[in-house]
Design an enzyme around this catalytic site. Structure first.
Site, PDB file in Angstrom:
ATOM      1  N   HIS A 180       0.820  -1.213   0.000  1.00  0.00           N
ATOM      2  CA  HIS A 180       0.000   0.000   0.000  1.00  0.00           C
ATOM      3  C   HIS A 180       0.855   1.265   0.000  1.00  0.00           C
ATOM      4  O   HIS A 180       1.954   1.269   0.543  1.00  0.00           O
ATOM      5  CB  HIS A 180      -0.875   0.058   1.262  1.00  0.00           C
ATOM      6  CG  HIS A 180      -1.666  -1.179   1.507  1.00  0.00           C
ATOM      7  ND1 HIS A 180      -1.307  -2.087   2.467  1.00  0.00           N
ATOM      8  CD2 HIS A 180      -2.773  -1.660   0.904  1.00  0.00           C
ATOM      9  CE1 HIS A 180      -2.186  -3.085   2.464  1.00  0.00           C
ATOM     10  NE2 HIS A 180      -3.084  -2.847   1.516  1.00  0.00           N
TER      11      HIS A 180
ATOM     12  N   HIS B 229       1.026   4.675   1.858  1.00  0.00           N
ATOM     13  CA  HIS B 229       0.538   5.201   3.140  1.00  0.00           C
ATOM     14  C   HIS B 229       0.613   6.725   3.141  1.00  0.00           C
ATOM     15  O   HIS B 229       1.363   7.328   2.382  1.00  0.00           O
ATOM     16  CB  HIS B 229       1.327   4.590   4.296  1.00  0.00           C
ATOM     17  CG  HIS B 229       0.891   3.185   4.612  1.00  0.00           C
ATOM     18  ND1 HIS B 229       0.230   2.862   5.755  1.00  0.00           N
ATOM     19  CD2 HIS B 229       1.008   2.033   3.903  1.00  0.00           C
ATOM     20  CE1 HIS B 229      -0.053   1.566   5.765  1.00  0.00           C
ATOM     21  NE2 HIS B 229       0.427   1.040   4.639  1.00  0.00           N
TER      22      HIS B 229
ATOM     23  N   HIS C 223      -3.501   4.112   5.246  1.00  0.00           N
ATOM     24  CA  HIS C 223      -3.446   4.097   3.776  1.00  0.00           C
ATOM     25  C   HIS C 223      -3.754   5.477   3.229  1.00  0.00           C
ATOM     26  O   HIS C 223      -4.598   6.194   3.760  1.00  0.00           O
ATOM     27  CB  HIS C 223      -4.472   3.119   3.200  1.00  0.00           C
ATOM     28  CG  HIS C 223      -4.190   1.698   3.502  1.00  0.00           C
ATOM     29  ND1 HIS C 223      -4.986   0.684   3.059  1.00  0.00           N
ATOM     30  CD2 HIS C 223      -3.182   1.110   4.202  1.00  0.00           C
ATOM     31  CE1 HIS C 223      -4.492  -0.468   3.457  1.00  0.00           C
ATOM     32  NE2 HIS C 223      -3.408  -0.234   4.163  1.00  0.00           N
TER      33      HIS C 223
ATOM     34  N   HIS D 184     -11.715   0.832   2.268  1.00  0.00           N
ATOM     35  CA  HIS D 184     -10.667  -0.028   1.740  1.00  0.00           C
ATOM     36  C   HIS D 184     -11.298  -1.015   0.759  1.00  0.00           C
ATOM     37  O   HIS D 184     -12.416  -1.478   0.977  1.00  0.00           O
ATOM     38  CB  HIS D 184      -9.989  -0.781   2.880  1.00  0.00           C
ATOM     39  CG  HIS D 184      -8.919  -1.711   2.429  1.00  0.00           C
ATOM     40  ND1 HIS D 184      -7.711  -1.271   1.950  1.00  0.00           N
ATOM     41  CD2 HIS D 184      -8.879  -3.056   2.348  1.00  0.00           C
ATOM     42  CE1 HIS D 184      -6.969  -2.315   1.608  1.00  0.00           C
ATOM     43  NE2 HIS D 184      -7.665  -3.404   1.847  1.00  0.00           N
TER      44      HIS D 184
ATOM     45  N   HIS E  99      -9.340   2.880  -1.357  1.00  0.00           N
ATOM     46  CA  HIS E  99      -8.378   3.932  -1.052  1.00  0.00           C
ATOM     47  C   HIS E  99      -7.479   4.117  -2.273  1.00  0.00           C
ATOM     48  O   HIS E  99      -7.175   3.142  -2.965  1.00  0.00           O
ATOM     49  CB  HIS E  99      -7.456   3.530   0.109  1.00  0.00           C
ATOM     50  CG  HIS E  99      -8.127   3.228   1.391  1.00  0.00           C
ATOM     51  ND1 HIS E  99      -7.599   2.340   2.294  1.00  0.00           N
ATOM     52  CD2 HIS E  99      -9.260   3.705   1.952  1.00  0.00           C
ATOM     53  CE1 HIS E  99      -8.368   2.278   3.362  1.00  0.00           C
ATOM     54  NE2 HIS E  99      -9.396   3.096   3.169  1.00  0.00           N
TER      55      HIS E  99
ATOM     56  N   ASP F  85      -4.546   1.684  -2.083  1.00  0.00           N
ATOM     57  CA  ASP F  85      -4.720   0.228  -2.142  1.00  0.00           C
ATOM     58  C   ASP F  85      -4.080  -0.307  -3.420  1.00  0.00           C
ATOM     59  O   ASP F  85      -4.481   0.054  -4.522  1.00  0.00           O
ATOM     60  CB  ASP F  85      -6.204  -0.141  -2.123  1.00  0.00           C
ATOM     61  CG  ASP F  85      -6.880   0.180  -0.800  1.00  0.00           C
ATOM     62  OD1 ASP F  85      -6.166   0.338   0.204  1.00  0.00           O
ATOM     63  OD2 ASP F  85      -8.119   0.259  -0.778  1.00  0.00           O
TER      64      ASP F  85
ATOM     65  N   HIS G 243       3.349  -5.396   3.741  1.00  0.00           N
ATOM     66  CA  HIS G 243       2.828  -6.042   4.951  1.00  0.00           C
ATOM     67  C   HIS G 243       3.155  -7.529   4.929  1.00  0.00           C
ATOM     68  O   HIS G 243       3.373  -8.111   3.858  1.00  0.00           O
ATOM     69  CB  HIS G 243       1.308  -5.855   5.030  1.00  0.00           C
ATOM     70  CG  HIS G 243       0.902  -4.427   5.216  1.00  0.00           C
ATOM     71  ND1 HIS G 243       0.615  -3.897   6.444  1.00  0.00           N
ATOM     72  CD2 HIS G 243       0.747  -3.425   4.314  1.00  0.00           C
ATOM     73  CE1 HIS G 243       0.280  -2.620   6.293  1.00  0.00           C
ATOM     74  NE2 HIS G 243       0.362  -2.309   5.017  1.00  0.00           N
TER      75      HIS G 243
ATOM     76  N   ARG H  32       3.740  -4.354   9.330  1.00  0.00           N
ATOM     77  CA  ARG H  32       4.458  -3.681   8.237  1.00  0.00           C
ATOM     78  C   ARG H  32       5.900  -4.167   8.253  1.00  0.00           C
ATOM     79  O   ARG H  32       6.631  -3.925   9.206  1.00  0.00           O
ATOM     80  CB  ARG H  32       4.376  -2.170   8.434  1.00  0.00           C
ATOM     81  CG  ARG H  32       2.942  -1.685   8.479  1.00  0.00           C
ATOM     82  CD  ARG H  32       2.806  -0.279   8.993  1.00  0.00           C
ATOM     83  NE  ARG H  32       1.397   0.083   9.119  1.00  0.00           N
ATOM     84  CZ  ARG H  32       0.946   1.319   9.175  1.00  0.00           C
ATOM     85  NH1 ARG H  32       1.793   2.343   9.100  1.00  0.00           N
ATOM     86  NH2 ARG H  32      -0.330   1.543   9.290  1.00  0.00           N
TER      87      ARG H  32
END
Length: 177
Positions: free
Chosen positions: A77, A79, A95, A103, A112, A115, A153, A170
């Site tokens: 993602h 962020h 995100h 999401h 998002h 994403d 992640h 993460r």
């Protein structure tokens, strides 16, 4: 004659404003690039390099990763904050979501902006990544990703759990510049 000039001037002003509004809502890129070098976080060995290239309404994303769990998928993602200083990368915030959507599945229009599709690693824990997405820009504007972070992640994103896809800790983070 003066009256006609005033009307013509007003018409030109209205056309100019409408053109400016249209350009803002249909923002397009012409090859602008940004990149990120991801370093390990949360005690992992995951690392990576990502390149973002803006092509019209889409952004082409290319990446290479190592140190991932072999034969698995990892959430990936953009962020909101360009801060990877925390040992677990929580300093990167949530995100990137300039339109305050839920999401979801990348490119669905119901997701998002940050994403991204999952990364899929090989038997050695390495991955090559390519995706073409829309909904964000390669600049520093309100929809721009430059100055934000990109995060890998530990677990795959399920694209439905709120607010972040249940993708776990993460494990790598990098500043987009």
């Amino acid at each position: 004659m003066i009256k006609k000039l005033k009307h013509a001037s007003f018409a030109v002003s209205v056309v100019g404003v409408l053109s400016l509004v249209a350009c803002q809502t249909m923002e397009q890129g012409t090859g602008q690039k940004a990149s990120a070098n991801l370093d390990s976080r949360s005690g992992s060995r995951a690392k990576g390099e990502v390149m973002f290239t803006w092509q019209g309404n889409d952004v082409l994303i290319n990446g290479k990763f190592s140190g991932l769990k072999p034969n698995s998928e990892q959430g990936f993602h953009v962020h909101e904050k360009g801060d990877c200083s925390a040992p677990d990368a929580t300093s990167a915030g949530g995100h990137f979501n300039p339109e305050t959507k839920s999401h979801g599945m990348p490119n669905s229009g119901m997701n998002h902006a940050g994403d991204l599709p999952n990364i899929k690693s090989d038997a050695n824990g390495n991955a090559t990544y390519t995706a073409k997405l829309h909904g964000f820009a390669v600049n520093i504007g309100p929809n721009g990703i430059v100055g934000r972070s990109v995060v890998v992640h530990r677990d795959p994103d399920d694209y439905k759990s709120q607010p972040a896809g249940n993708s776990g800790p993460r494990i790598a983070c990098g500043l987009i510049k």
